[in-house]
Write an enzyme that holds these catalytic residues in place. Structure first.
Site, short mmCIF file in Angstrom:
data_model
loop_
_atom_site.label_atom_id
_atom_site.label_comp_id
_atom_site.label_asym_id
_atom_site.label_seq_id
_atom_site.Cartn_x
_atom_site.Cartn_y
_atom_site.Cartn_z
N HIS A 152 -16.83 74.78 25.90
CA HIS A 152 -17.22 74.75 24.48
C HIS A 152 -18.65 74.23 24.36
O HIS A 152 -19.04 73.30 25.08
CB HIS A 152 -16.25 73.85 23.71
CG HIS A 152 -16.36 74.01 22.24
ND1 HIS A 152 -17.39 73.46 21.51
CD2 HIS A 152 -15.60 74.70 21.35
CE1 HIS A 152 -17.25 73.78 20.24
NE2 HIS A 152 -16.16 74.54 20.11
N ARG B 152 -17.65 79.10 21.56
CA ARG B 152 -16.92 79.50 22.77
C ARG B 152 -16.69 81.00 22.74
O ARG B 152 -16.81 81.65 21.68
CB ARG B 152 -15.62 78.72 22.92
CG ARG B 152 -14.82 78.62 21.65
CD ARG B 152 -13.63 77.69 21.85
NE ARG B 152 -13.10 77.28 20.55
CZ ARG B 152 -11.83 77.08 20.31
NH1 ARG B 152 -10.93 77.26 21.26
NH2 ARG B 152 -11.42 76.68 19.13
N LYS C 274 -15.29 83.69 19.83
CA LYS C 274 -15.14 83.03 18.53
C LYS C 274 -16.32 83.41 17.65
O LYS C 274 -17.29 84.00 18.10
CB LYS C 274 -15.06 81.51 18.71
CG LYS C 274 -13.88 81.02 19.51
CD LYS C 274 -12.55 81.05 18.77
CE LYS C 274 -12.54 80.25 17.52
NZ LYS C 274 -11.29 79.61 17.21
N ASP D 29 -21.54 80.11 14.35
CA ASP D 29 -21.49 79.00 13.39
C ASP D 29 -22.83 78.25 13.51
O ASP D 29 -23.32 78.00 14.62
CB ASP D 29 -20.29 78.11 13.80
CG ASP D 29 -20.21 76.78 13.06
OD1 ASP D 29 -21.21 76.35 12.45
OD2 ASP D 29 -19.13 76.15 13.11
N CYS E 70 -23.78 75.23 13.27
CA CYS E 70 -23.92 73.95 13.98
C CYS E 70 -24.20 74.16 15.47
O CYS E 70 -24.81 73.32 16.12
CB CYS E 70 -22.71 73.04 13.77
SG CYS E 70 -21.18 73.64 14.48
N TYR E 71 -23.77 75.32 16.01
CA TYR E 71 -24.02 75.57 17.44
C TYR E 71 -25.50 75.91 17.70
O TYR E 71 -25.90 76.00 18.86
CB TYR E 71 -23.10 76.68 17.97
CG TYR E 71 -21.65 76.30 17.83
CD1 TYR E 71 -21.18 75.09 18.34
CD2 TYR E 71 -20.75 77.12 17.15
CE1 TYR E 71 -19.86 74.71 18.18
CE2 TYR E 71 -19.42 76.75 17.00
CZ TYR E 71 -18.99 75.54 17.51
OH TYR E 71 -17.68 75.15 17.35
N ASP F 68 -21.78 76.43 7.82
CA ASP F 68 -21.37 77.10 9.06
C ASP F 68 -21.78 78.57 9.02
O ASP F 68 -22.47 79.10 9.91
CB ASP F 68 -19.84 76.88 9.14
CG ASP F 68 -19.04 77.80 10.00
OD1 ASP F 68 -19.56 78.84 10.42
OD2 ASP F 68 -17.85 77.51 10.26
N ASP G 91 -22.20 71.25 3.99
CA ASP G 91 -21.79 69.87 4.26
C ASP G 91 -22.89 69.19 5.06
O ASP G 91 -23.83 69.85 5.52
CB ASP G 91 -20.43 69.81 5.00
CG ASP G 91 -20.46 70.52 6.33
OD1 ASP G 91 -21.21 70.09 7.21
OD2 ASP G 91 -19.74 71.54 6.50
N HIS H 41 -23.16 70.18 8.96
CA HIS H 41 -23.87 71.44 9.23
C HIS H 41 -25.34 71.34 8.83
O HIS H 41 -26.20 71.98 9.45
CB HIS H 41 -23.17 72.62 8.56
CG HIS H 41 -21.92 73.01 9.30
ND1 HIS H 41 -20.68 72.51 8.98
CD2 HIS H 41 -21.74 73.79 10.40
CE1 HIS H 41 -19.78 72.98 9.84
NE2 HIS H 41 -20.40 73.76 10.72
C1 LIG Z 1 -21.75 63.79 19.91
C2 LIG Z 1 -20.55 64.52 19.46
C3 LIG Z 1 -19.56 63.78 18.66
C4 LIG Z 1 -20.40 65.78 19.80
C5 LIG Z 1 -19.32 66.68 19.34
C6 LIG Z 1 -19.47 67.95 20.07
C7 LIG Z 1 -18.64 69.05 19.48
C8 LIG Z 1 -19.18 69.81 18.32
C9 LIG Z 1 -17.48 69.37 20.04
C10 LIG Z 1 -16.68 70.50 19.57
C11 LIG Z 1 -15.24 70.16 19.37
C12 LIG Z 1 -14.41 71.42 19.23
C13 LIG Z 1 -13.47 71.79 20.32
C14 LIG Z 1 -14.51 72.16 18.18
C15 LIG Z 1 -13.75 73.43 18.01
O1 LIG Z 1 -13.56 73.57 16.70
P1 LIG Z 1 -13.12 74.98 16.08
O2 LIG Z 1 -12.00 75.58 16.84
O3 LIG Z 1 -12.92 74.74 14.63
O4 LIG Z 1 -14.47 75.81 16.23
P2 LIG Z 1 -14.84 77.10 17.10
O5 LIG Z 1 -13.98 78.21 16.63
O6 LIG Z 1 -16.27 77.31 16.76
O7 LIG Z 1 -14.63 76.75 18.55
ZN LIG Z 2 -19.78 74.23 12.74
#
Ligand SMILES: CC(C)=CCC/C(C)=C/CC/C(C)=C/COP(=O)(O)OP(=O)(O)O
Ligand SMILES: [Zn+2]
Length: 456
Positions: free
Chosen positions: A232, A274, A277, A280, A282-283, A381, A388, A391
């Protein structure tokens, strides 16, 4: 919608001509239809001026939205109760990227509020009186460093944070989030980055954490939250940044990691977290940040590619049957500078970028500005989602990374042609404290945890 390009708050803003803007509906429609990529291609054509106006950063609206968020913080602010140090961090960091500081009343309120969250035994909780948590500690410490005043910095109890982090250390070498809490790469990163920032990183904290992170690198190349899970972007940034901070980055399989992250940028121009998916905003930071770090690791990448090529040849000739391509432990920075954990982050930051951006930085800026930017202020996102502060922080961080992604040095200027849209979009560079959670401010004024100093 009244914000003008010439708001005087940013470089060259006075030169921006009045331009036609799209309505929110038009922009969302374009984004929803997946036409962003088409717009990117049309940057080359004669209608560039019109396109540029769509790519304006609505600076004043963002500042207004963020400042309002900070004002609402306080003992009576119960929304997202366990997240308040994070809200402080997301907002203060976003404002810093926008070149905006907070007034002294607001600054004092934040310091007072975070002091209430500091536990007597060390570390910060998600709110006053709450259990200390490594992630809240990271958010609180980074907020105070972003404020950077004597009052803010001297409110941090470094000695107690050191004991708290040691208490969170597991026998595996990894960290847990809180007493009895989960162990993962996020906990390792927040612990190591806080310790590095405060110059309290030592052998006891570092012991075996690199091996734990290494055990989380998956067959895809990215890093997972824990061994056996899926790679991820969030954890990949956390894992890579941690490895850099302890000087063990060359233990990771860097070519595969870079490959995996690069292919997470989709046709929509943004990054997904990942495989398979949705993209978004934030990535833009988590994945873009991992690549911005990797840009400075190309010498290790070359070494690893060379040795895996040579090993491949040996395997082909039946000489060698192992698949490991990691250089020996004796090659790491740690062996060269035993015990000097405090300098590792700064050595890294002195490294020049070995190449230009490893991702399509113009495309990513388009995704952030066109699909994530909310015209009333803040970021989201993707179209259809609400804005928010999380983001907003990571979209702005990603945007800034893009703008400086072709600079050779960490403090190098952004080249005008790498700033998409009006040059007034230029943000402050992402501070090293966010890139790697290391800061020259604390380094220069603090000493080891065994010494008496201003940071208790
Ligand atoms: C410093 C710090 C606290 C860092 C955090 C790092 C971070 C963003 C980790 C991701 C956690 C995670 C598995 C999200 C999946 O969410 P989802 O399934 O809603 O999103 P997706 O579909 O985009 O994977
Ligand atoms: Zn996000």
């Amino acid at each position: 919608m009244e914000q003008s390009a010439g708001d005087g708050s940013s470089p060259s803003s006075s030169a921006a001509p009045p331009q036609k803007r799209l309505t929110v509906t038009q922009r969302d429609q374009i984004a929803a239809e997946g036409r962003v990529f088409g717009i990117l291609q049309s940057l080359e054509d004669a209608s560039f001026q019109t396109q540029e106006s769509m790519l304006e950063l609505w600076r004043d609206k963002h500042i207004e939205y963020l400042t309002r968020g900070l004002r609402q913080l306080g003992p009576n602010f119960h929304v997202l109760d366990a997240n308040r140090p994070w809200l402080c961090y997301w907002i203060l960091h976003s404002l810093a990227l926008l070149g905006e500081s907070v007034d002294s009343e607001m600054e004092n309120n934040v310091v007072d509020f975070l002091s209430l969250c500091q536990d007597n035994e060390g570390g910060y909780g998600g709110g006053p009186g709450q259990l200390p948590h490594v992630a809240s500690t990271y958010a609180a410490v980074n907020s105070l460093i972003t404020l950077g005043t004597e009052r803010a910095l001297s409110s941090i109890n470094r000695h107690k944070i050191h004991s708290f982090l040691l208490r969170m250390k597991d026998v595996s070498g990894a960290f847990r989030m809180h007493d009895g809490g989960e162990i993962d790469v996020r906990a390792c990163y927040t612990a190591i980055s806080v310790a590095s920032c405060l110059n309290i990183l030592d052998q006891k904290l570092v012991e075996d954490v690199g091996n734990y992170i290494l055990s989380c690198q998956t067959y895809e190349g990215g890093i997972a939250g824990e061994p056996g899970s899926e790679a991820h972007g969030g954890y990949t940034f956390c894992g890579l940044a941690s490895m850099v901070l302890i000087g063990e980055e060359d233990k990771l399989d860097l070519p595969t990691l870079i490959d995996w992250v690069v292919f997470r940028q989709g046709v929509e121009c943004g990054f997904q977290g990942r495989t398979n998916k949705l993209v978004d905003g934030c990535y833009s930071f988590w994945q873009g940040g991992a690549l911005a770090v990797a840009q400075r690791l190309l010498s290790f990448v070359d070494e690893q590619l060379k040795s895996s090529f040579l090993e491949g040849k040996k395997v082909a000739k039946g000489i060698c049957s192992t698949s490991s391509s990691y250089p020996s432990e004796g090659d790491s920075d740690l062996d060269e500078h035993p015990g000097e954990f405090s300098n590792i982050g700064s050595y890294f930051l002195e490294r020049e970028s070995g190449c230009g951006s490893l991702f399509h930085s113009a495309a990513l800026q388009q995704y952030v500005l066109l699909c994530c930017q909310v015209l009333e202020g803040g970021f989201r996102d993707k179209p259809g989602k609400p804005r928010d502060h999380y983001h907003s922080c990571y979209c702005l961080s990603g945007l800034s990374l893009c703008q400086y992604s072709w600079s050779k040095n960490v403090n190098g200027p952004a080249l005008p042609k790498t700033v998409l849209g009006p040059y007034a979009n230029l943000l402050e560079p992402v501070h090293p404290s966010t890139m790697l959670s290391w800061t020259s401010t604390t380094k220069s004024t603090s000493s080891s945890p065994n010494h008496e100093d201003n940071y208790s």
